[in-house]
Design a protein around this motif. Structure first.
Motif, PDB file in Angstrom:
ATOM      1  N   PRO A  70       0.805  -1.368   0.140  1.00  0.00           N
ATOM      2  CA  PRO A  70       0.069  -0.022   0.091  1.00  0.00           C
ATOM      3  C   PRO A  70       0.867   1.107   0.070  1.00  0.00           C
ATOM      4  O   PRO A  70       0.474   2.247  -0.590  1.00  0.00           O
ATOM      5  CB  PRO A  70      -0.817  -0.081   1.285  1.00  0.00           C
ATOM      6  N   ASP A  71       2.022   1.375   0.598  1.00  0.00           N
ATOM      7  CA  ASP A  71       3.070   2.351   0.418  1.00  0.00           C
ATOM      8  C   ASP A  71       4.215   1.863   0.369  1.00  0.00           C
ATOM      9  O   ASP A  71       4.621   0.739  -0.074  1.00  0.00           O
ATOM     10  CB  ASP A  71       2.851   3.121   1.777  1.00  0.00           C
ATOM     11  N   GLY A  72       5.288   2.663   0.509  1.00  0.00           N
ATOM     12  CA  GLY A  72       6.752   2.561   0.275  1.00  0.00           C
ATOM     13  C   GLY A  72       7.309   1.472   1.180  1.00  0.00           C
ATOM     14  O   GLY A  72       8.519   1.054   0.763  1.00  0.00           O
ATOM     15  N   SER A  73       6.769   1.212   2.256  1.00  0.00           N
ATOM     16  CA  SER A  73       7.447   0.200   3.186  1.00  0.00           C
ATOM     17  C   SER A  73       6.748  -0.961   3.703  1.00  0.00           C
ATOM     18  O   SER A  73       7.200  -1.775   3.999  1.00  0.00           O
ATOM     19  CB  SER A  73       7.721   1.419   4.528  1.00  0.00           C
ATOM     20  N   ASN A  74       5.313  -0.904   3.612  1.00  0.00           N
ATOM     21  CA  ASN A  74       4.640  -1.864   4.111  1.00  0.00           C
ATOM     22  C   ASN A  74       4.329  -3.072   3.083  1.00  0.00           C
ATOM     23  O   ASN A  74       4.094  -2.843   1.770  1.00  0.00           O
ATOM     24  CB  ASN A  74       3.246  -1.583   4.634  1.00  0.00           C
ATOM     25  N   PHE A  75       4.181  -4.325   3.222  1.00  0.00           N
ATOM     26  CA  PHE A  75       3.627  -5.494   2.451  1.00  0.00           C
ATOM     27  C   PHE A  75       2.704  -6.095   3.269  1.00  0.00           C
ATOM     28  O   PHE A  75       3.021  -6.764   4.367  1.00  0.00           O
ATOM     29  CB  PHE A  75       4.926  -6.082   2.181  1.00  0.00           C
ATOM     30  N   THR A  76       1.537  -6.205   2.660  1.00  0.00           N
ATOM     31  CA  THR A  76       0.371  -6.922   3.660  1.00  0.00           C
ATOM     32  C   THR A  76      -0.051  -8.264   2.833  1.00  0.00           C
ATOM     33  O   THR A  76      -0.116  -8.349   1.638  1.00  0.00           O
ATOM     34  CB  THR A  76      -0.805  -6.070   3.794  1.00  0.00           C
ATOM     35  N   LEU A  77      -0.402  -9.204   4.044  1.00  0.00           N
ATOM     36  CA  LEU A  77      -1.227 -10.438   3.262  1.00  0.00           C
ATOM     37  C   LEU A  77      -2.638 -10.368   3.945  1.00  0.00           C
ATOM     38  O   LEU A  77      -2.871 -10.100   5.252  1.00  0.00           O
ATOM     39  CB  LEU A  77      -0.407 -11.756   3.858  1.00  0.00           C
ATOM     40  N   LYS A  78      -3.397 -10.377   3.190  1.00  0.00           N
ATOM     41  CA  LYS A  78      -4.947 -10.503   3.384  1.00  0.00           C
ATOM     42  C   LYS A  78      -5.629 -11.847   3.203  1.00  0.00           C
ATOM     43  O   LYS A  78      -5.602 -12.296   2.102  1.00  0.00           O
ATOM     44  CB  LYS A  78      -5.938  -9.506   2.823  1.00  0.00           C
ATOM     45  N   ILE A  79      -6.378 -12.306   4.138  1.00  0.00           N
ATOM     46  CA  ILE A  79      -6.775 -13.633   3.960  1.00  0.00           C
ATOM     47  C   ILE A  79      -8.337 -13.219   4.390  1.00  0.00           C
ATOM     48  O   ILE A  79      -8.774 -12.839   5.487  1.00  0.00           O
ATOM     49  CB  ILE A  79      -6.383 -14.397   5.336  1.00  0.00           C
ATOM     50  N   ARG A  80      -9.366 -13.404   3.487  1.00  0.00           N
ATOM     51  CA  ARG A  80     -10.703 -13.397   3.715  1.00  0.00           C
ATOM     52  C   ARG A  80     -11.485 -14.774   4.206  1.00  0.00           C
ATOM     53  O   ARG A  80     -10.951 -15.863   3.712  1.00  0.00           O
ATOM     54  CB  ARG A  80     -11.494 -12.857   2.266  1.00  0.00           C
ATOM     55  N   SER A  81     -12.342 -14.600   4.912  1.00  0.00           N
ATOM     56  CA  SER A  81     -13.194 -15.429   5.225  1.00  0.00           C
ATOM     57  C   SER A  81     -12.613 -16.648   5.783  1.00  0.00           C
ATOM     58  O   SER A  81     -12.384 -17.621   5.288  1.00  0.00           O
ATOM     59  CB  SER A  81     -14.323 -15.980   4.123  1.00  0.00           C
ATOM     60  N   THR A  82     -11.720 -16.293   6.822  1.00  0.00           N
ATOM     61  CA  THR A  82     -10.805 -17.230   7.385  1.00  0.00           C
ATOM     62  C   THR A  82     -11.586 -18.531   7.928  1.00  0.00           C
ATOM     63  O   THR A  82     -12.489 -18.854   8.237  1.00  0.00           O
ATOM     64  CB  THR A  82     -10.052 -16.704   8.557  1.00  0.00           C
ATOM     65  N   LYS A  83     -10.679 -19.785   7.734  1.00  0.00           N
ATOM     66  CA  LYS A  83     -11.123 -21.328   8.139  1.00  0.00           C
ATOM     67  C   LYS A  83     -10.233 -21.401   9.295  1.00  0.00           C
ATOM     68  O   LYS A  83      -9.177 -21.059   9.426  1.00  0.00           O
ATOM     69  CB  LYS A  83     -11.014 -21.932   6.712  1.00  0.00           C
ATOM     70  N   LEU A  84     -10.551 -22.649  10.031  1.00  0.00           N
ATOM     71  CA  LEU A  84      -9.916 -23.044  11.093  1.00  0.00           C
ATOM     72  C   LEU A  84      -8.476 -23.429  10.438  1.00  0.00           C
ATOM     73  O   LEU A  84      -7.380 -23.402  11.180  1.00  0.00           O
ATOM     74  CB  LEU A  84     -10.536 -24.120  11.733  1.00  0.00           C
ATOM     75  N   GLU A  85      -8.348 -24.158   9.312  1.00  0.00           N
ATOM     76  CA  GLU A  85      -7.213 -24.614   8.872  1.00  0.00           C
ATOM     77  C   GLU A  85      -6.314 -23.522   8.327  1.00  0.00           C
ATOM     78  O   GLU A  85      -4.979 -23.875   7.967  1.00  0.00           O
ATOM     79  CB  GLU A  85      -7.277 -25.470   7.602  1.00  0.00           C
ATOM     80  N   ASP A  86      -6.573 -22.425   8.356  1.00  0.00           N
ATOM     81  CA  ASP A  86      -5.674 -21.216   8.053  1.00  0.00           C
ATOM     82  C   ASP A  86      -4.714 -20.853   9.429  1.00  0.00           C
ATOM     83  O   ASP A  86      -3.750 -20.041   9.230  1.00  0.00           O
ATOM     84  CB  ASP A  86      -6.540 -20.024   7.934  1.00  0.00           C
ATOM     85  N   SER A  87      -4.981 -21.533  10.532  1.00  0.00           N
ATOM     86  CA  SER A  87      -4.264 -21.365  11.660  1.00  0.00           C
ATOM     87  C   SER A  87      -2.863 -21.887  11.445  1.00  0.00           C
ATOM     88  O   SER A  87      -2.678 -22.854  10.956  1.00  0.00           O
ATOM     89  CB  SER A  87      -4.861 -22.006  12.906  1.00  0.00           C
ATOM     90  N   ALA A  88      -1.694 -20.765  11.569  1.00  0.00           N
ATOM     91  CA  ALA A  88      -0.477 -21.256  11.203  1.00  0.00           C
ATOM     92  C   ALA A  88       0.465 -20.047  11.407  1.00  0.00           C
ATOM     93  O   ALA A  88      -0.136 -19.094  11.780  1.00  0.00           O
ATOM     94  CB  ALA A  88      -0.351 -21.506   9.682  1.00  0.00           C
TER      95      ALA A  88
END
Lengths: 116, 112
Positions: A70-88
Motif C-alpha cells: 500500500p505504500d513504500g514500506s509495508n507489504f500486507t497479506l489479506k486472508i478473507r473468510s478465514t477457516k480453522l485450517e488457516d491457523s499457522a
C-alpha cells in the motif's frame, strides 16, 4: 543489521472474519514473499511479489488470499473468510535482487494466526 | 511439485561429537540456502550455495553443494550445546521460479 519486521506477533480471529497481516521488508529490498508454517509441518511458499504485482504463487494461494504494497514500506497479506485450517505461522521475507543473482531471502519472526 | 528431503529428522548427540545433515532432491537447484530456526522465530540465514561442488565454512559449520546441484550437506565439527536447534535447507529450482521449497528440517540436540 536491517531486518524484516512483522505485526502483530499473534492474531486471534473468529472463523469467517478477514485478517490482514503486516510486514515491513528490509528497506532497499525489492522482492517480497509470504510463507506459512502449520504447526509441526514444513515452511510452505505462498506468493512472491515484485514491481507491484504477483510474480509467482503456489496452489495454496487461492482467491481467499491477496497481497498488497500500500505504500513504500509495508507489504500486507489479506486472508478473507478465514477457516480453522488457516491457523499457522505466517512469515514474510524479502531480498534485494532478482533470482539470477541468487541472493538469499531474509525472514521476519512471523505472525502466529489462530482461528477460533 | 518439487520435493526436498532432509535427513535425519531428529538427531541427539553428545557435546564434542561431529554430525552431518543431508538435503536431497531429484531436481536441480539454482541455489540452496541453509537456515536455522528457533522456536517462535523466523528462519535465520546461515549460508547460500550456488555453484556445484561449492564448499562454504562458517566457524565449525561446513556446507557442501553437490556437483550436480541436487543435494547439499551441513557438517558440524565438535558440536556444542549452543548448536541445538532446527536446521532447514531450502532451495530455488530456477526456471524463473523464486519461491523457496523447504525441507522438513533437522531437529538437533547437543547434550552437554
Amino acid at each position: 543489521e536491517p531486518e524484516v519486521t512483522q505485526t502483530p506477533s499473534h492474531q486471534v480471529t473468529q472463523m469467517g472474519q478477514e485478517v490482514i497481516l503486516r510486514c515491513v521488508p528490509i528497506s532497499n529490498h525489492l522482492y517480497f514473499y509470504w510463507y506459512r508454517q502449520i504447526l509441526g509441518q514444513k515452511v510452505e511458499f505462498l506468493v512472491s511479489f515484485y514491481n507491484n504485482e504477483i510474480s509467482e504463487k503456489s496452489e495454496i494461494f487461492d482467491d481467499q488470499f491477496s497481497v498488497e504494497r500500500p505504500d513504500g514500506s509495508n507489504f500486507t497479506l489479506k486472508i478473507r473468510s478465514t477457516k480453522l485450517e488457516d491457523s499457522a505461522m505466517y512469515f514474510c521475507a524479502s531480498k534485494g535482487g532478482p533470482v539470477t543473482l541468487n541472493q538469499p531471502q531474509h525472514f521476519g519472526d512471523g505472525t502466529r494466526l489462530s482461528i477460533l | 511439485t518439487q520435493l526436498l528431503e532432509q535427513s535425519p529428522q531428529f538427531l541427539s548427540i553428545q557435546e564434542g561429537e561431529n554430525l552431518t545433515v543431508y538435503c536431497n532432491s531429484s531436481s536441480v537447484f539454482s541455489s540452496l540456502q541453509w537456515y536455522r530456526q528457533e522456536p517462535g522465530e523466523g528462519p535465520v540465514l546461515l549460508v547460500t550455495v550456488v555453484t556445484g561442488g561449492e564448499v562454504k565454512k562458517l566457524k565449525r559449520l561446513t556446507f557442501q553443494f553437490g556437483d550436480a546441484r541436487k543435494d547439499s550437506s551441513l557438517h558440524i565439527t565438535a558440536a556444542q550445546p549452543g548448536d541445538t536447534g532446527l536446521y532447514l535447507c531450502a532451495g530455488v529450482y530456477g526456471g524463473g521460479a523464486d519461491g523457496l521449497t523447504f525441507g522438513k528440517g533437522t531437529h538437533l540436540i547437543i547434550q552437554p
